[in-house]
Design a protein around this motif. Structure first.
Motif, mmCIF file in Angstrom:
data_model
loop_
_atom_site.group_PDB
_atom_site.id
_atom_site.type_symbol
_atom_site.label_atom_id
_atom_site.label_comp_id
_atom_site.label_asym_id
_atom_site.label_seq_id
_atom_site.Cartn_x
_atom_site.Cartn_y
_atom_site.Cartn_z
ATOM 1 N N HIS A 20 0.825 -1.207 0.000
ATOM 2 C CA HIS A 20 0.000 0.000 0.000
ATOM 3 C C HIS A 20 0.862 1.260 0.000
ATOM 4 O O HIS A 20 2.089 1.204 0.132
ATOM 5 C CB HIS A 20 -0.940 -0.008 1.209
ATOM 6 N N SER A 70 1.140 5.642 1.304
ATOM 7 C CA SER A 70 1.397 6.340 2.566
ATOM 8 C C SER A 70 0.127 6.748 3.309
ATOM 9 O O SER A 70 0.214 7.334 4.391
ATOM 10 C CB SER A 70 2.247 7.577 2.288
ATOM 11 N N ALA A 71 -1.028 6.463 2.718
ATOM 12 C CA ALA A 71 -2.333 6.688 3.360
ATOM 13 C C ALA A 71 -2.397 8.010 4.138
ATOM 14 O O ALA A 71 -2.645 8.007 5.344
ATOM 15 C CB ALA A 71 -2.679 5.502 4.270
ATOM 16 N N ASN A 110 -2.767 -0.189 9.732
ATOM 17 C CA ASN A 110 -2.443 -1.603 9.937
ATOM 18 C C ASN A 110 -0.933 -1.805 9.691
ATOM 19 O O ASN A 110 -0.464 -1.588 8.571
ATOM 20 C CB ASN A 110 -3.260 -2.429 8.940
HETATM 21 P P1 NAD Z 1 -2.845 4.260 -0.292
HETATM 22 O O1 NAD Z 1 -2.462 2.827 -0.457
HETATM 23 O O2 NAD Z 1 -1.932 5.111 0.472
HETATM 24 O O3 NAD Z 1 -4.297 4.331 0.402
HETATM 25 C C1 NAD Z 1 -5.474 3.755 -0.190
HETATM 26 C C2 NAD Z 1 -6.512 3.529 0.909
HETATM 27 O O4 NAD Z 1 -6.096 2.427 1.733
HETATM 28 C C3 NAD Z 1 -6.668 4.717 1.862
HETATM 29 O O5 NAD Z 1 -8.012 4.824 2.240
HETATM 30 C C4 NAD Z 1 -5.822 4.343 3.067
HETATM 31 O O6 NAD Z 1 -6.269 4.917 4.274
HETATM 32 C C5 NAD Z 1 -5.945 2.829 3.075
HETATM 33 N N1 NAD Z 1 -4.738 2.188 3.608
HETATM 34 C C6 NAD Z 1 -3.536 2.062 2.975
HETATM 35 N N2 NAD Z 1 -2.664 1.441 3.773
HETATM 36 C C7 NAD Z 1 -3.300 1.166 4.929
HETATM 37 C C8 NAD Z 1 -2.920 0.541 6.154
HETATM 38 N N3 NAD Z 1 -1.687 0.063 6.362
HETATM 39 N N4 NAD Z 1 -3.833 0.441 7.135
HETATM 40 C C9 NAD Z 1 -5.088 0.902 6.955
HETATM 41 N N5 NAD Z 1 -5.516 1.490 5.819
HETATM 42 C C10 NAD Z 1 -4.632 1.634 4.824
HETATM 43 O O7 NAD Z 1 -3.068 4.833 -1.771
HETATM 44 P P2 NAD Z 1 -3.428 6.322 -2.240
HETATM 45 O O8 NAD Z 1 -4.362 6.963 -1.267
HETATM 46 O O9 NAD Z 1 -3.807 6.185 -3.665
HETATM 47 O O10 NAD Z 1 -2.036 7.075 -2.209
HETATM 48 C C11 NAD Z 1 -1.597 7.891 -1.130
HETATM 49 C C12 NAD Z 1 -0.167 8.306 -1.389
HETATM 50 O O11 NAD Z 1 0.658 7.165 -1.388
HETATM 51 C C13 NAD Z 1 0.044 8.983 -2.736
HETATM 52 O O12 NAD Z 1 0.918 10.065 -2.569
HETATM 53 C C14 NAD Z 1 0.656 7.879 -3.578
HETATM 54 O O13 NAD Z 1 1.458 8.384 -4.615
HETATM 55 C C15 NAD Z 1 1.462 7.159 -2.560
HETATM 56 N N6 NAD Z 1 1.792 5.762 -2.883
HETATM 57 C C16 NAD Z 1 3.014 5.332 -2.460
HETATM 58 C C17 NAD Z 1 3.373 4.012 -2.656
HETATM 59 C C18 NAD Z 1 4.708 3.576 -2.120
HETATM 60 O O14 NAD Z 1 5.299 4.270 -1.308
HETATM 61 N N7 NAD Z 1 5.206 2.418 -2.526
HETATM 62 C C19 NAD Z 1 2.498 3.121 -3.280
HETATM 63 C C20 NAD Z 1 1.236 3.586 -3.659
HETATM 64 C C21 NAD Z 1 0.878 4.918 -3.452
#
Ligand code: NAD
Length: 356
Positions: free
Chosen positions: A279, A281-282, A292
């Motif tokens: 995932h 950085s949420a 999580n």
């Molecule tokens: P995301 O995966 O960060 O979040 C998507 C959804 O899942 C959100 O509602 C979030 O709250 C939830 N979520 C994610 N991880 C969780 C966890 N460990 N526990 C509980 N809930 C969780 O994706 P996004 O919102 O599309 O992106 C947010 C930022 O993250 C953006 O800046 C994006 O570019 C970046 N991003 C980084 C990576 C990486 O570092 N490898 C990968 C994907 C996205």
């Protein structure tokens, strides 16, 4: 053994803290050093992948990475955006093999969109080639169509290509991963239509001679997509190219329904790797103590298995995660009625306790 700890942005520092706590509870001696990356790197020294961070990652035996990105950086020019740090690390560390397990613990079967009997107990691994294929092949672009019924119009084109060495090295990663699991490997291609993937199939078949203990089969990508949602449990390890792997690994991840549970690894030719949750950085939940941490804790287990050769310790962490789920502990993203909702830190503490 030296581990570079790169927490990053958003929930990154919170979840990495818990994974470090779990590593420290194993009774092993690891040298761990942290450095800023992503938005945190930009804040610290004006670049998402500061030179000192890259040096630390290069000198370490493995990298534990949280996540990068925040909406507040969306207006920066592209090379300075946090996500560029991941591409920079992949390129500089020569990480070409992406390992994405999709595991559905029976306790979380309700989280999947598929019927529990189809996915409960799912445990598959997708090995995706990361640096070749149509995503990077040259030439590419938009030009004047040279022939056919649309001659003279503009057309977009890309080049699909794989060098023999590129296929061999990812095949080795996949066969070796299969040896550490159920000893079955499915190579996914489109050999019926694409020359590149007939070549892929021939090379994977040749590398198989070095791994007689692993059963190899070949599947066309369209059928693989169908089988992933029809009967995903019949797979053990899947190996495929960059584009097919991009699509199949996301589909497989979603079978589990819970993004907070999925670890990943990116490996180089010597099994040095970068380990991170699947995932992002949420930012929507950062700082609330509800993220999580299990995907990151399971990424640390993969690090022990694939880069540090500590299979027993990896098994211990995975067993501890199973145990806390069996105890009914759930962070908000995987919470269901009848279970106990806990925060990030409590979940980390529970895994540490289960280890003991
Ligand atoms: P995301 O995966 O960060 O979040 C998507 C959804 O899942 C959100 O509602 C979030 O709250 C939830 N979520 C994610 N991880 C969780 C966890 N460990 N526990 C509980 N809930 C969780 O994706 P996004 O919102 O599309 O992106 C947010 C930022 O993250 C953006 O800046 C994006 O570019 C970046 N991003 C980084 C990576 C990486 O570092 N490898 C990968 C994907 C996205």
């Amino acid at each position: 053994m030296k581990i570079a700890i790169l927490p990053g942005d958003g929930i990154g520092p919170e979840i990495v803290t818990e994974a470090v706590k779990v590593l420290n509870a194993l009774g092993e001696t690891f040298e761990m050093e942290s450095a800023p990356v992503g938005g945190a790197g930009y804040e610290a020294s004006g670049h998402p992948l500061p030179e000192a961070t890259l040096k630390l990652a290069k000198d370490a035996d493995a990298v534990l990475f949280g996540a990068v990105g925040d909406w507040k950086y969306d207006t920066l020019e592209r090379p300075l955006r946090p996500e560029q740090a991941i591409l920079g690390l992949r390129k500089n560390l020569g990480l070409f093999g992406n390992l994405r397990p999709a595991i559905l613990y029976p306790e979380l079967a309700g989280a999947s969109t598929l019927k529990p009997e189809v996915v409960s107990g799912l445990d598959i691994l997708i090995v995706r080639e990361l640096t070749g294929d149509i995503y990077f092949g040259q030439p590419r672009g938009v030009r004047e169509c040279p022939d056919g019924p649309f001659k003279g119009q503009r057309e977009g084109f890309d080049t699909m290509r794989y060098a023999e060495g590129e296929i061999r090295r990812i095949a080795h990663v996949a066969f070796q991963a299969a040896q550490k699991r159920g000893k079955r490997l499915t190579s996914v291609d489109k050999a019926n239509v694409l020359e590149t993937f007939q070549f892929w199939k021939d090379i994977v078949t040749d590398v198989h001679k070095e791994y007689p203990d692993v059963a190899l089969d070949h599947m066309y990508v369209d059928n693989a997509a169908m089988q992933l949602v029809r009967a995903p449990k019949k797979f053990d390890v899947i190996v495929t190219g960059n584009m097919f792997g991009d699509i199949l690994s996301d589909a497989a991840a979603m079978l589990t329904g819970s993004i907070g549970m999925l670890p990943s690894a990116s490996l180089d030719a010597n099994n040095k790797g970068l380990y991170e949750p699947s995932h992002g950085s949420a930012p929507d939940i950062a700082g609330k103590g509800i993220a999580n941490p299990l995907a990151t804790i399971l990424s640390a287990a993969m690090m022990l298995r694939y880069s540090l050769n500590k299979t027993e310790q990896a098994d211990r962490i995975e067993a501890a995660v199973k145990q806390v789920l069996a105890q009914g502990l759930r962070t908000a993203d995987i919470y269901e009625a009848g279970t106990t909702k806990v925060g990030t830190e409590e979940m980390g503490n529970a895994v540490v306790k289960a280890l003991a």
